[in-house]
Design an enzyme around this catalytic site. Structure first.
Site, PDB file in Angstrom:
ATOM      1  CG  ASP A   1      14.353   6.901   3.434  1.00  0.00           C
ATOM      2  OD1 ASP A   1      15.166   7.074   2.514  1.00  0.00           O
ATOM      3  OD2 ASP A   1      14.046   7.785   4.255  1.00  0.00           O
TER       4      ASP A   1
ATOM      5  CE  LYS B   1      11.962   5.408  -3.566  1.00  0.00           C
ATOM      6  NZ  LYS B   1      11.782   5.696  -2.153  1.00  0.00           N
TER       7      LYS B   1
ATOM      8  N   GLY C   1      18.745   8.682  -1.823  1.00  0.00           N
ATOM      9  CA  GLY C   1      19.893   7.845  -1.495  1.00  0.00           C
ATOM     10  C   GLY C   1      19.481   6.399  -1.680  1.00  0.00           C
ATOM     11  CG  HIS C   2      17.818   5.032  -4.729  1.00  0.00           C
ATOM     12  ND1 HIS C   2      17.307   5.259  -5.977  1.00  0.00           N
ATOM     13  CD2 HIS C   2      16.956   5.623  -3.880  1.00  0.00           C
ATOM     14  CE1 HIS C   2      16.180   5.943  -5.875  1.00  0.00           C
ATOM     15  NE2 HIS C   2      15.957   6.184  -4.611  1.00  0.00           N
TER      16      HIS C   2
ATOM     17  CD  GLN D   1      13.150  12.467  -3.416  1.00  0.00           C
ATOM     18  OE1 GLN D   1      12.625  12.734  -4.468  1.00  0.00           O
ATOM     19  NE2 GLN D   1      14.454  12.372  -3.284  1.00  0.00           N
TER      20      GLN D   1
HETATM   21  P1  IMP Z   1      14.641  18.183   0.205  1.00  0.00           P
HETATM   22  O1  IMP Z   1      14.179  17.197  -0.799  1.00  0.00           O
HETATM   23  O2  IMP Z   1      16.119  18.134   0.466  1.00  0.00           O
HETATM   24  O3  IMP Z   1      14.166  19.577  -0.101  1.00  0.00           O
HETATM   25  O4  IMP Z   1      13.971  17.800   1.619  1.00  0.00           O
HETATM   26  C1  IMP Z   1      12.577  17.927   1.849  1.00  0.00           C
HETATM   27  C2  IMP Z   1      12.048  16.796   2.718  1.00  0.00           C
HETATM   28  O5  IMP Z   1      12.098  15.575   1.991  1.00  0.00           O
HETATM   29  C3  IMP Z   1      12.868  16.552   3.992  1.00  0.00           C
HETATM   30  O6  IMP Z   1      11.995  16.118   5.011  1.00  0.00           O
HETATM   31  C4  IMP Z   1      13.783  15.407   3.601  1.00  0.00           C
HETATM   32  O7  IMP Z   1      14.207  14.665   4.725  1.00  0.00           O
HETATM   33  C5  IMP Z   1      12.843  14.602   2.713  1.00  0.00           C
HETATM   34  N1  IMP Z   1      13.548  13.779   1.723  1.00  0.00           N
HETATM   35  C6  IMP Z   1      14.139  14.179   0.582  1.00  0.00           C
HETATM   36  N2  IMP Z   1      14.660  13.146  -0.090  1.00  0.00           N
HETATM   37  C7  IMP Z   1      14.384  12.048   0.638  1.00  0.00           C
HETATM   38  C8  IMP Z   1      14.621  10.643   0.436  1.00  0.00           C
HETATM   39  O8  IMP Z   1      15.204  10.196  -0.560  1.00  0.00           O
HETATM   40  N3  IMP Z   1      14.151   9.822   1.422  1.00  0.00           N
HETATM   41  C9  IMP Z   1      13.470  10.277   2.505  1.00  0.00           C
HETATM   42  N4  IMP Z   1      13.216  11.565   2.725  1.00  0.00           N
HETATM   43  C10 IMP Z   1      13.660  12.450   1.794  1.00  0.00           C
END
Ligand code: IMP
Length: 435
Positions: free
Chosen positions: A20, A23, A47-48, A228
């Site tokens: 977040d 990017k 989520g972009h 991420q």
């Molecule tokens: P997962 O990717 O759904 O397995 O989540 C694993 C961890 O990564 C959790 O803490 C999510 O909140 C975090 N996470 C996954 N995708 C994002 C992103 O795009 N932005 C911020 N945190 C993310």
């Protein structure tokens, strides 16, 4: 688009904190100069938010360059695909009158199936049960289980959907038997699900390795869009509070089939403060007024889950580690304007052992060790003025420039771009990444 031949042709953009970082805005701006924009890892957990021609788009799988009609947009093999969610993204874009004819999806991407989503939710429930919750706070989108099956050689790939139905069915049977599902019902059910997925994905699936090699041979400019962030990387993040892919720069190569020798620069996107969504350590987290102000002014709610993000001051130890493990050439510093109202701003320049007081300058692998440390903050004068209208770096207030200079020293990396608002023109470019 600029066709000016540049000395840096192929650029990776990665999140250098916990995701977040903004990017999408950086990628959207740089996409203007690229011929190809490529996603290489993660999936619909990302989520972009992209603003284009006055409209707001929320992309989960799609590369941020998709709204430029003439750009080739590639979803590389390292991305995992949830076809139903992708279908909604495509519908949204088509509904707003944009074309997706330049979208290409690798035939090597792994597919999230309904049981992956169930498993993700079940595992989170188990982790939350009882005392001492070890919940990760996943996005609940089946990302971890899809990657588990990929590495466990039990995954289904986009290319499988294009095979004869008999070949696809045999592949599903193998998975069902090895996973110990109740075979007959599961095979037919999954085959039907896959045939539906085929309708969504088939027009876009191709050999993207060939496409990208052709683009390299034609000396086109490639922009790799990370998802991420570094501290969520499965190898270098705060394990187990991480996502299941390589969000660091190396993931851009392994997730696309473009070798590291082809990369000309790596740009790390960092917020001028810090946020994290989900569970896990966050040394500079501020649970008081400062955290609230950062959250409110920065509008810190997740694009994918709507969850409130945790907030705190910039962490120089995290940032320096990120510069190292990504090999960053430069930083794009975002959301600087969120700090505009503070009388004083802080940044962590190291950690200190809570009991012994011993100084620690490196980010540890062990979360137990991390829990014994506290950040050492340096306090600097704030600028207490609006930076959102400034278009030239030199016109920033002196105290603001002093903050950025100190941040560069702590990170050991130069800041090339500074963002002072969501719009494209609210970007101060000191050195152009494609320059
Ligand atoms: P997962 O990717 O759904 O397995 O989540 C694993 C961890 O990564 C959790 O803490 C999510 O909140 C975090 N996470 C996954 N995708 C994002 C992103 O795009 N932005 C911020 N945190 C993310």
């Amino acid at each position: 688009m600029s066709n000016a031949s540049s000395s840096r042709r192929n650029i990776i953009v990665v999140g250098a904190q916990w995701g977040d970082e903004g990017k999408a805005k950086v990628v959207d701006m740089l996409a203007e100069y690229a011929h190809v924009v490529i996603r290489s890892q993660g999936g619909c957990n990302a989520g972009h938010t992209v603003k284009f021609n006055g409209e707001t788009f929320k992309f989960h799988h799609l590369p941020s360059g998709l709204l430029y009609e003439e750009k080739l947009c590639v979803i590389g093999s390292g991305v995992v695909i949830a076809p139903e969610i992708l279908a909604k993204e495509l519908e949204d874009i088509h509904g707003k009158g944009y074309s997706t004819k330049n979208l290409k999806i690798s035939d090597r991407c792994h597919i999230t199936l309904p049981y992956h989503i169930e498993q993700d939710k079940r595992q989170e429930m188990i982790r939350s049960a009882g005392e001492g919750s070890s919940k990760i706070g996943t996005t609940g989108r089946g990302i971890g289980p899809t990657y588990m099956d990929k590495v466990g050689r039990l995954g289904l790939r986009t290319g499988d959907l294009l095979e004869d139905v008999a070949v696809l069915k045999a592949q599903i049977e193998r998975i069902v038997v090895e996973k110990g599902f109740f075979a007959a019902a599961s095979v037919d059910y999954l085959l039907n699900v896959c045939l539906d997925y085929k309708k969504i994905l088939a027009p876009y699936i191709c050999d993207t390795v060939e496409l990208l090699q052709d683009a390299l041979a034609a000396k086109q400019q490639l922009l790799f869009e990370g998802a991420q962030g570094t501290l969520l990387d499965v190898d270098f993040g705060t394990y187990p509070y991480v996502t299941s892919s390589n969000a660091t720069a190396g993931g851009a190569c392994t997730g696309t089939g473009v070798g590291p020798s082809k990369i000309d620069a790596t740009l790390g996107v960092m917020k001028a403060y810090l946020t994290r969504v989900g569970e896990g350590p966050f040394p500079t987290e501020d649970l008081g007024d400062v955290g609230d102000i950062l959250g409110d002014r920065g509008q810190e709610w997740g694009t994918t889950t709507g969850r409130k993000r945790r907030t705190g001051w910039f962490d120089g130890v995290v940032a320096k580690y990120s510069v190292e493990v990504n090999g960053l050439d430069a930083i794009a510093l975002t959301k600087l304007d969120v700090l505009d109202t503070f009388k004083e701003v802080k940044l962590a320049v190291g950690y200190r052992h809570k009991e012994t007081g011993a100084m620690v300058s490196r980010f540890p692998a062990s979360l137990h060790t991390l829990a014994t440390l506290e950040p050492v903050f340096e306090t600097m004068a704030g600028w207490e003025s609006d930076t959102t209208e400034i278009t030239n770096y030199d016109d920033l207030p002196e105290t603001c420039k002093a903050y950025i200079t100190r941040l560069e020293e702590v990170c050991g990396c130069p800041v090339w771009m500074v963002s002072v608002g969501p719009d494209r023109q609210q970007t101060l470019i000191r050195q152009h990444p494609f320059g």
